[in-house]
Design a protein around this motif. Sequence first.
Motif, PDB file in Angstrom:
ATOM      1  N   ALA A  83       3.102  28.284  29.471  1.00 10.07           N
ATOM      2  CA  ALA A  83       2.783  29.327  30.445  1.00 10.07           C
ATOM      3  C   ALA A  83       2.959  28.835  31.874  1.00 10.07           C
ATOM      4  CB  ALA A  83       1.346  29.813  30.246  1.00 10.07           C
ATOM      5  N   ILE A  84       2.845  27.535  32.083  1.00 14.25           N
ATOM      6  CA  ILE A  84       2.968  26.953  33.414  1.00 14.25           C
ATOM      7  C   ILE A  84       4.340  26.310  33.521  1.00 14.25           C
ATOM      8  CG2 ILE A  84       2.073  25.179  34.996  1.00 14.25           C
ATOM      9  CD1 ILE A  84       0.245  27.613  34.677  1.00 14.25           C
ATOM     10  N   GLY A  85       5.042  26.675  34.579  1.00 12.78           N
ATOM     11  CA  GLY A  85       6.380  26.132  34.781  1.00 12.78           C
ATOM     12  C   GLY A  85       6.552  25.630  36.197  1.00 12.78           C
ATOM     13  N   GLU A  86       7.769  25.362  36.522  1.00 10.53           N
ATOM     14  CA  GLU A  86       8.086  24.811  37.842  1.00 10.53           C
ATOM     15  C   GLU A  86       7.700  25.774  38.963  1.00 10.53           C
ATOM     16  OE1 GLU A  86      11.789  22.650  40.161  1.00 10.53           O
ATOM     17  OE2 GLU A  86      12.191  23.756  38.311  1.00 10.53           O
ATOM     18  N   ILE A  87       7.787  27.066  38.710  1.00 10.42           N
ATOM     19  CA  ILE A  87       7.480  28.036  39.769  1.00 10.42           C
ATOM     20  C   ILE A  87       6.030  27.918  40.241  1.00 10.42           C
ATOM     21  CG2 ILE A  87       6.898  29.977  38.260  1.00 10.42           C
ATOM     22  CD1 ILE A  87       8.521  31.704  40.329  1.00 10.42           C
ATOM     23  N   GLN A  88       5.106  27.696  39.326  1.00 15.25           N
ATOM     24  CA  GLN A  88       3.697  27.548  39.713  1.00 15.25           C
ATOM     25  C   GLN A  88       3.482  26.245  40.484  1.00 15.25           C
ATOM     26  OE1 GLN A  88       4.658  28.445  36.599  1.00 15.25           O
ATOM     27  NE2 GLN A  88       3.596  30.352  36.130  1.00 15.25           N
ATOM     28  N   VAL A  89       4.157  25.184  40.069  1.00 18.88           N
ATOM     29  CA  VAL A  89       4.050  23.906  40.771  1.00 18.88           C
ATOM     30  C   VAL A  89       4.628  24.042  42.177  1.00 18.88           C
ATOM     31  CG1 VAL A  89       4.738  21.468  40.773  1.00 18.88           C
ATOM     32  CG2 VAL A  89       4.093  22.589  38.610  1.00 18.88           C
ATOM     33  N   LEU A  90       5.774  24.693  42.295  1.00 22.15           N
ATOM     34  CA  LEU A  90       6.403  24.881  43.612  1.00 22.15           C
ATOM     35  C   LEU A  90       5.542  25.749  44.525  1.00 22.15           C
ATOM     36  CD1 LEU A  90      10.141  25.341  42.586  1.00 22.15           C
ATOM     37  CD2 LEU A  90       9.083  23.345  43.693  1.00 22.15           C
ATOM     38  N   ARG A  91       4.846  26.727  43.955  1.00 24.74           N
ATOM     39  CA  ARG A  91       3.951  27.562  44.763  1.00 24.74           C
ATOM     40  C   ARG A  91       2.822  26.713  45.357  1.00 24.74           C
ATOM     41  NH1 ARG A  91       1.423  32.441  41.750  1.00 24.74           N
ATOM     42  NH2 ARG A  91       1.682  30.788  40.359  1.00 24.74           N
ATOM     43  N   LEU A  92       2.277  25.795  44.544  1.00 21.99           N
ATOM     44  CA  LEU A  92       1.242  24.889  45.062  1.00 21.99           C
ATOM     45  C   LEU A  92       1.815  23.991  46.158  1.00 21.99           C
ATOM     46  CD1 LEU A  92      -0.790  23.700  41.945  1.00 21.99           C
ATOM     47  CD2 LEU A  92      -1.507  25.292  43.734  1.00 21.99           C
ATOM     48  N   GLU A  93       3.021  23.489  45.954  1.00 23.66           N
ATOM     49  CA  GLU A  93       3.642  22.618  46.960  1.00 23.66           C
ATOM     50  C   GLU A  93       3.872  23.374  48.262  1.00 23.66           C
ATOM     51  OE1 GLU A  93       7.105  20.881  45.118  1.00 23.66           O
ATOM     52  OE2 GLU A  93       5.868  19.553  43.863  1.00 23.66           O
ATOM     53  N   SER A  94       4.254  24.631  48.168  1.00 23.41           N
ATOM     54  CA  SER A  94       4.449  25.448  49.363  1.00 23.41           C
ATOM     55  C   SER A  94       3.133  25.669  50.094  1.00 23.41           C
ATOM     56  CB  SER A  94       5.075  26.789  48.966  1.00 23.41           C
ATOM     57  OG  SER A  94       5.174  27.637  50.080  1.00 23.41           O
ATOM     58  N   TRP A  95       2.080  25.971  49.340  1.00 23.77           N
ATOM     59  CA  TRP A  95       0.752  26.156  49.948  1.00 23.77           C
ATOM     60  C   TRP A  95       0.296  24.863  50.597  1.00 23.77           C
ATOM     61  CZ3 TRP A  95      -4.436  26.866  46.904  1.00 23.77           C
ATOM     62  CH2 TRP A  95      -5.443  27.270  47.798  1.00 23.77           C
ATOM     63  N   LEU A  96       0.547  23.747  49.939  1.00 25.86           N
ATOM     64  CA  LEU A  96       0.173  22.441  50.480  1.00 25.86           C
ATOM     65  C   LEU A  96       0.872  22.198  51.816  1.00 25.86           C
ATOM     66  CD1 LEU A  96      -1.340  19.773  50.025  1.00 25.86           C
ATOM     67  CD2 LEU A  96       0.624  19.001  48.686  1.00 25.86           C
ATOM     68  N   ALA A  97       2.156  22.488  51.881  1.00 29.15           N
ATOM     69  CA  ALA A  97       2.898  22.310  53.128  1.00 29.15           C
ATOM     70  C   ALA A  97       2.347  23.205  54.233  1.00 29.15           C
ATOM     71  CB  ALA A  97       4.381  22.591  52.898  1.00 29.15           C
ATOM     72  N   THR A  98       2.009  24.430  53.897  1.00 30.25           N
ATOM     73  CA  THR A  98       1.438  25.361  54.877  1.00 30.25           C
ATOM     74  C   THR A  98       0.103  24.856  55.398  1.00 30.25           C
ATOM     75  OG1 THR A  98       2.553  27.236  53.847  1.00 30.25           O
ATOM     76  CG2 THR A  98       0.649  27.736  55.223  1.00 30.25           C
ATOM     77  N   LEU A  99      -0.761  24.398  54.488  1.00 31.00           N
ATOM     78  CA  LEU A  99      -2.068  23.894  54.897  1.00 31.00           C
ATOM     79  C   LEU A  99      -1.938  22.641  55.760  1.00 31.00           C
ATOM     80  CD1 LEU A  99      -4.048  24.250  51.543  1.00 31.00           C
ATOM     81  CD2 LEU A  99      -4.396  25.605  53.624  1.00 31.00           C
ATOM     82  N   ASN A 100      -1.032  21.772  55.397  1.00 30.91           N
ATOM     83  CA  ASN A 100      -0.843  20.513  56.120  1.00 30.91           C
ATOM     84  C   ASN A 100      -0.262  20.705  57.512  1.00 30.91           C
ATOM     85  OD1 ASN A 100      -1.675  17.996  55.101  1.00 30.91           O
ATOM     86  ND2 ASN A 100      -0.165  18.126  53.455  1.00 30.91           N
ATOM     87  N   ALA A 101       0.484  21.775  57.706  1.00 30.34           N
ATOM     88  CA  ALA A 101       1.240  21.965  58.948  1.00 30.34           C
ATOM     89  C   ALA A 101       0.380  21.913  60.199  1.00 30.34           C
ATOM     90  CB  ALA A 101       2.020  23.282  58.888  1.00 30.34           C
ATOM     91  N   ASP A 102      -0.816  22.443  60.152  1.00 29.08           N
ATOM     92  CA  ASP A 102      -1.655  22.532  61.349  1.00 29.08           C
ATOM     93  C   ASP A 102      -2.765  21.481  61.394  1.00 29.08           C
ATOM     94  OD1 ASP A 102      -0.197  24.725  62.278  1.00 29.08           O
ATOM     95  OD2 ASP A 102      -1.439  26.128  61.144  1.00 29.08           O
ATOM     96  N   LEU A 103      -2.763  20.545  60.453  1.00 31.24           N
ATOM     97  CA  LEU A 103      -3.829  19.545  60.431  1.00 31.24           C
ATOM     98  C   LEU A 103      -3.406  18.290  61.190  1.00 31.24           C
ATOM     99  CD1 LEU A 103      -5.054  19.711  56.732  1.00 31.24           C
ATOM    100  CD2 LEU A 103      -6.209  20.594  58.768  1.00 31.24           C
TER     101      LEU A 103
END
Length: 183
Positions: free
Chosen positions: A83-103
């Motif tokens: 049920a979990i594939g690369e798309i879910q992992v990439l979504r987390l990586e994208s969120w991580l990049a967004t969160l990190n951008a302003d820190l």
Amino acid sequence: MTHRLSTITTRTGDDGSTGLGDGSRVAKDCPRVRLLGEVDELNSHLGVLLCEPLPDAARAALVDTQHDLFDLGGEIAVPGYQAIGEIQVLRLESWLATLNADLPPLREFILPGGCRAAALAHVGRAVARRAERQAVTLAREDIVSPHVLHYLNRLSDVLFVLARHLNVAAGAADVLWRHPGGR
């Protein structure tokens, strides 16, 4: 929609076993069931975090993550199902990049704390790490999709960075670790 459960008390687990999604029965303390419990606990901690005031984008991403974790649990509950594939992992990586951008860059180790929401994110991070360790244990004796391992690893990273992000949003400082000797 039909009823999924007509009764909650089945008594079929009174002997210390439980049923998997494929109909097989296993011990309630086997690595697969332990991983299911860790993922369920992680999802529950995210539910508690969602009770806090949060930025809208964080709230939406956490709800998506809860759905992913439910799907991940389904994957673990049904050997051979994915049920979990690369798309879910990439979504987390994208969120991580967004969160990190302003820190600001992290120059010191930090301790769990700051505002309540950040502390709860840290609890989720710790449980995600435990779930990841249990997934590794299960992978030693049975097939576990690498996406499950990647997802849990990324999620713990996301929750760490989310804690920092929530502290910034709340105007709270990260709790810095004091080096022995006061350095």
